[in-house]
Scaffold this motif. Structure first.
Motif, PDB file in Angstrom:
ATOM      1  N   TYR A 111       0.822  -1.201   0.000  1.00  0.00           N
ATOM      2  CA  TYR A 111       0.000   0.000   0.000  1.00  0.00           C
ATOM      3  C   TYR A 111       0.858   1.254   0.000  1.00  0.00           C
ATOM      4  O   TYR A 111       1.937   1.285   0.583  1.00  0.00           O
TER       5      TYR A 111
ATOM      6  N   ALA B   7      -0.045   5.571   0.529  1.00  0.00           N
ATOM      7  CA  ALA B   7      -1.073   6.551   0.871  1.00  0.00           C
ATOM      8  C   ALA B   7      -0.405   7.898   1.094  1.00  0.00           C
ATOM      9  O   ALA B   7       0.755   7.966   1.505  1.00  0.00           O
TER      10      ALA B   7
ATOM     11  N   GLU C 207      -1.788  -2.284   5.001  1.00  0.00           N
ATOM     12  CA  GLU C 207      -2.820  -1.268   4.850  1.00  0.00           C
ATOM     13  C   GLU C 207      -2.727  -0.232   5.974  1.00  0.00           C
ATOM     14  O   GLU C 207      -2.934   0.947   5.759  1.00  0.00           O
TER      15      GLU C 207
ATOM     16  N   ARG D  21      -3.806   4.338  -2.410  1.00  0.00           N
ATOM     17  CA  ARG D  21      -4.979   4.866  -1.708  1.00  0.00           C
ATOM     18  C   ARG D  21      -5.378   6.222  -2.283  1.00  0.00           C
ATOM     19  O   ARG D  21      -4.597   6.895  -2.939  1.00  0.00           O
ATOM     20  N   GLN D  22      -6.581   6.625  -2.000  1.00  0.00           N
ATOM     21  CA  GLN D  22      -7.184   7.845  -2.532  1.00  0.00           C
ATOM     22  C   GLN D  22      -6.306   9.068  -2.305  1.00  0.00           C
ATOM     23  O   GLN D  22      -5.677   9.217  -1.264  1.00  0.00           O
TER      24      GLN D  22
ATOM     25  N   TYR E  27      -6.767   1.583  -4.992  1.00  0.00           N
ATOM     26  CA  TYR E  27      -7.467   0.820  -3.965  1.00  0.00           C
ATOM     27  C   TYR E  27      -8.937   0.766  -4.380  1.00  0.00           C
ATOM     28  O   TYR E  27      -9.487   1.776  -4.831  1.00  0.00           O
TER      29      TYR E  27
ATOM     30  N   GLU F 181     -11.657   3.810  -4.594  1.00  0.00           N
ATOM     31  CA  GLU F 181     -11.014   5.093  -4.289  1.00  0.00           C
ATOM     32  C   GLU F 181     -10.438   5.716  -5.558  1.00  0.00           C
ATOM     33  O   GLU F 181      -9.873   5.024  -6.409  1.00  0.00           O
TER      34      GLU F 181
END
Length: 188
Positions: A24, A26, A40, A63-64, A96, A99
């Protein structure tokens, strides 16, 4: 004797399968997180940290948010940066589920350059300010089986080398279901 061989073979297979994982990134992540610790709950922060770390079978979930790479990400077998996927264990880079992800290429123009590596797939992302979203190339070794699918690529820059997907010495490159918005600006 035989039990030891079977136990060794089983541990080798389990160990190999354990290498492929979901990873992940982010906007609030931390690039100090190790590959083994990435999860995550403990994502990386930048694509520049995440993408060269991927191994065969890994899926990178972005991720968004909006990501602004500070340099083109080059994964290249000749320099030992990045890994190659396999037919049964490709490398995936995707948003994701559910997202929206935007990758703003205003500072770099080109998102990723893949050289002499195989079985990579980039999907379900939006790229803005693109000059070249992905550059697939190689040497005599050749880059094979790269898939670019279901992305939105806004080509609002121009020049002699502008291309949403630029393919050099590559085989079996699939470009499918992408929305490419242009026409760009400038000359060339």
């Amino acid at each position: 004797g035989i039990a030891c061989i079977i136990a060794f073979a089983a541990s080798t297979l389990v160990g190999g399968a354990a290498l492929a994982k979901d990873l992940y990134v982010a906007t609030n992540g931390n690039d100090g997180v190790s590959y083994a610790s990435n999860s995550e709950a403990s994502p990386w922060q930048t694509l520049e940290r995440a993408i060269p770390s991927l191994q065969a079978g890994d899926t990178l979930y972005i991720r968004q948010g909006t990501y602004r790479p500070s340099s083109t990400i080059q994964v290249d077998s000749r320099t030992g940066v990045g890994s190659t996927g396999t037919q049964s264990s490709p490398i995936h880079i995707t948003s994701y589920p559910g997202e929206a992800v935007t990758i703003d290429l205003a500072s770099v123009g080109t998102f990723i350059f893949i050289v002499d590596l195989h079985y990579w797939e980039i999907s379900n992302l939006e790229f803005v300010n693109a000059l070249v979203m992905i550059d697939v190339g190689g040497t005599a070794l050749e880059t094979r089986n790269i898939t670019v699918r279901n992305n939105r690529i806004v080509m609002n820059r121009g020049g002699d080398n502008a291309a949403a997907v630029k393919v050099g010495n590559a085989a079996n490159t699939v470009v499918d279901g992408n929305e490419i918005v242009g026409p760009g600006n400038g000359s060339g």
